[in-house]
Design an enzyme around this catalytic site. Structure first.
Site, PDB file in Angstrom:
ATOM      1  N   TYR A  55     -16.606  53.726   3.285  1.00 51.27           N
ATOM      2  CA  TYR A  55     -17.460  52.587   2.943  1.00 51.27           C
ATOM      3  C   TYR A  55     -18.563  53.011   1.981  1.00 51.27           C
ATOM      4  O   TYR A  55     -19.029  54.143   2.041  1.00 51.27           O
ATOM      5  CB  TYR A  55     -18.107  52.021   4.204  1.00 51.27           C
ATOM      6  CG  TYR A  55     -17.173  51.320   5.159  1.00 51.27           C
ATOM      7  CD1 TYR A  55     -15.870  50.981   4.799  1.00 51.27           C
ATOM      8  CD2 TYR A  55     -17.589  50.990   6.448  1.00 51.27           C
ATOM      9  CE1 TYR A  55     -15.025  50.346   5.685  1.00 51.27           C
ATOM     10  CE2 TYR A  55     -16.760  50.350   7.342  1.00 51.27           C
ATOM     11  CZ  TYR A  55     -15.474  50.026   6.962  1.00 51.27           C
ATOM     12  OH  TYR A  55     -14.652  49.400   7.858  1.00 51.27           O
ATOM     13  N   LEU A 238     -14.205  36.228  10.697  1.00 46.98           N
ATOM     14  CA  LEU A 238     -14.391  35.080   9.812  1.00 46.98           C
ATOM     15  C   LEU A 238     -13.452  35.120   8.604  1.00 46.98           C
ATOM     16  O   LEU A 238     -13.663  34.417   7.616  1.00 46.98           O
ATOM     17  CB  LEU A 238     -15.853  35.005   9.347  1.00 46.98           C
ATOM     18  CG  LEU A 238     -16.871  34.723  10.460  1.00 46.98           C
ATOM     19  CD1 LEU A 238     -18.290  34.719   9.908  1.00 46.98           C
ATOM     20  CD2 LEU A 238     -16.568  33.404  11.155  1.00 46.98           C
ATOM     21  N   GLY A 239     -12.415  35.957   8.705  1.00 41.69           N
ATOM     22  CA  GLY A 239     -11.390  35.962   7.659  1.00 41.69           C
ATOM     23  C   GLY A 239     -11.938  36.208   6.272  1.00 41.69           C
ATOM     24  O   GLY A 239     -11.582  35.500   5.318  1.00 41.69           O
ATOM     25  N   LEU A 243     -13.292  31.486   6.832  1.00 42.50           N
ATOM     26  CA  LEU A 243     -13.523  30.657   8.009  1.00 42.50           C
ATOM     27  C   LEU A 243     -14.982  30.224   8.155  1.00 42.50           C
ATOM     28  O   LEU A 243     -15.376  29.704   9.191  1.00 42.50           O
ATOM     29  CB  LEU A 243     -13.054  31.399   9.266  1.00 42.50           C
ATOM     30  CG  LEU A 243     -11.534  31.590   9.348  1.00 42.50           C
ATOM     31  CD1 LEU A 243     -11.153  32.613  10.414  1.00 42.50           C
ATOM     32  CD2 LEU A 243     -10.839  30.253   9.625  1.00 42.50           C
ATOM     33  N   GLY A 245     -16.160  28.118   5.766  1.00 38.84           N
ATOM     34  CA  GLY A 245     -16.126  26.822   5.099  1.00 38.84           C
ATOM     35  C   GLY A 245     -16.675  26.828   3.691  1.00 38.84           C
ATOM     36  O   GLY A 245     -16.584  25.828   2.975  1.00 38.84           O
ATOM     37  N   LYS A 246     -17.240  27.965   3.250  1.00 32.99           N
ATOM     38  CA  LYS A 246     -17.915  27.971   1.943  1.00 32.99           C
ATOM     39  C   LYS A 246     -16.943  27.889   0.773  1.00 32.99           C
ATOM     40  O   LYS A 246     -17.367  27.611  -0.363  1.00 32.99           O
ATOM     41  CB  LYS A 246     -18.818  29.179   1.803  1.00 32.99           C
ATOM     42  CG  LYS A 246     -18.137  30.538   1.860  1.00 32.99           C
ATOM     43  CD  LYS A 246     -19.184  31.652   1.872  1.00 32.99           C
ATOM     44  CE  LYS A 246     -18.568  33.026   2.018  1.00 32.99           C
ATOM     45  NZ  LYS A 246     -19.603  34.080   2.125  1.00 32.99           N
TER      46      LYS A 246
END
Length: 355
Positions: A55, A238-239, A243, A245-246
């Protein structure tokens, strides 16, 4: 809000059911903001953080190891914080197009030992509580690949040799417990079988994707982990932002697309499983269902992971204090049997597009 502590597999580690993921630190989040997020997460009662030697993400040579360095600098400023936290990191598997991690294509015993020393140095700590193999040394379907192909097998270091190296680290007191990531049922079984047969450290967890648009963990690996008492650390709940919605009205690109959204910002991310048109189409269905039931899309998506029996701890990744609070505040949200049935109906229709 007080979070309960849950046992991590067969280990003596007790962690909060929400884990702070840190792969955005050093790329989307600068060090100052990362330290603020770490401070706030700890203040709100999260005792579990996860990172990796490769990372920040998206991975590149110039930022490899930056996230661990940011964490290490925070520990240096806050010595008492290290004692309050369960710290997890990962040794990268074979190169996968990232030659800056190591020269070899495999994951040799020496690779494991050398990588651990590097992580300890960057993290400015004497011991890693949970040391995980980031992806298998074997050729397996992962990161969007669907099928196992034995003709592509290129393994150079067997599982027994990897366990021997990890045992060396445990015996030296540099690692407390070991885990896996992006693994298959075979891999988890084999690591446990060989550990028990040869008196080597037993894996206590597996970190795999698990969310509404990727529930492949439930296709057999959940039974494996349940029967062997291996904990699931669910990542990407949140995929990759789908997920939330944005992206529902604008797609991943074009007018109205969120400029700070990971999928908008990084072309490499759009080329992955989360960037498939089918993944966004499925996410839109779930997001609409959340709104129909009086919830925000991320609230329903997180509650799905927070309440599933398969999940020991859910790894959340954030880029702001507001996102952190929203994700933590979703704890305690319940989903009715009717809503869970509606979620399952969408999955039956669209399956797992982001697998």
């Amino acid at each position: 809000m007080t979070f309960p502590l849950v046992q991590l597999g067969t280990s003596d580690l007790h962690v909060t059911p929400i884990c702070l993921g840190t792969m955005t630190f050093g790329e989307q989040v600068n060090e100052t903001d990362a330290h603020a997020i770490l401070d706030h997460s700890l203040a709100r009662g999260v005792n579990f953080i996860d990172t990796a030697e490769m990372y920040s993400v998206p991975p590149k040579a110039e930022t490899c190891g930056h996230t661990e360095t940011i964490l290490g600098n925070w520990f240096a400023k806050n010595p008492s914080a290290r004692q309050k936290l369960v710290l997890a990191t990962k040794v990268a598997g074979p190169s996968r197009g990232m030659p800056w991690i190591r020269d070899s294509q495999g994951l040799s015993a020496q690779d494991i030992l050398t990588s651990c020393e590097g992580s300890l140095r960057r993290l400015q700590t004497d011991v890693i509580d949970l040391y995980q193999i980031h992806w298998p040394e074997r050729h397996v379907p992962a990161f969007g690949a669907v099928y196992y192909d034995p003709e592509k097998e290129s393994s150079k270091t067997n599982i027994h040799a990897q366990l021997d190296a990890l045992a060396t680290l445990v015996k030296a007191g540099k690692v407390r417990h070991i885990g896996l990531s992006n693994e298959t049922p075979y891999g988890v079984h084999e690591f446990v079988r060989l550990a028990e047969q040869h008196g080597l450290p037993r894996v206590v967890s597996v970190q795999n994707p698990y969310c509404l648009i990727n529930r492949t963990y439930e296709n057999g690996l959940d039974e494996t982990c349940h029967r062997l008492n291996v904990a699931l650390l669910a990542y990407s709940p949140l995929g990759f932002g789908l997920l939330t919605g944005k992206y529902d009205d604008c797609g991943l690109l074009g007018e109205g697309a969120p400029k700070d959204g990971r999928m908008t910002k990084y072309e490499t991310m759009r080329k992955q499983r989360w960037g498939r048109p089918e993944s966004l189409a499925a996410a839109r269905r779930y997001n609409a269902l959340a709104l129909e039931n009086g919830m925000t899309p991320p609230q329903m998506a997180l509650a799905f992971c927070y309440t599933k029996w398969q999940v020991t701890s859910t790894i959340i990744g954030v880029t702001s204090l507001a996102q952190l609070d929203a994700d933590l505040d979703a704890w305690g949200t319940t989903l009715s049997p009717e809503l869970l049935a509606a979620i399952d109906a969408i999955r039956w229709d669209l399956r797992d597009p982001a697998q």
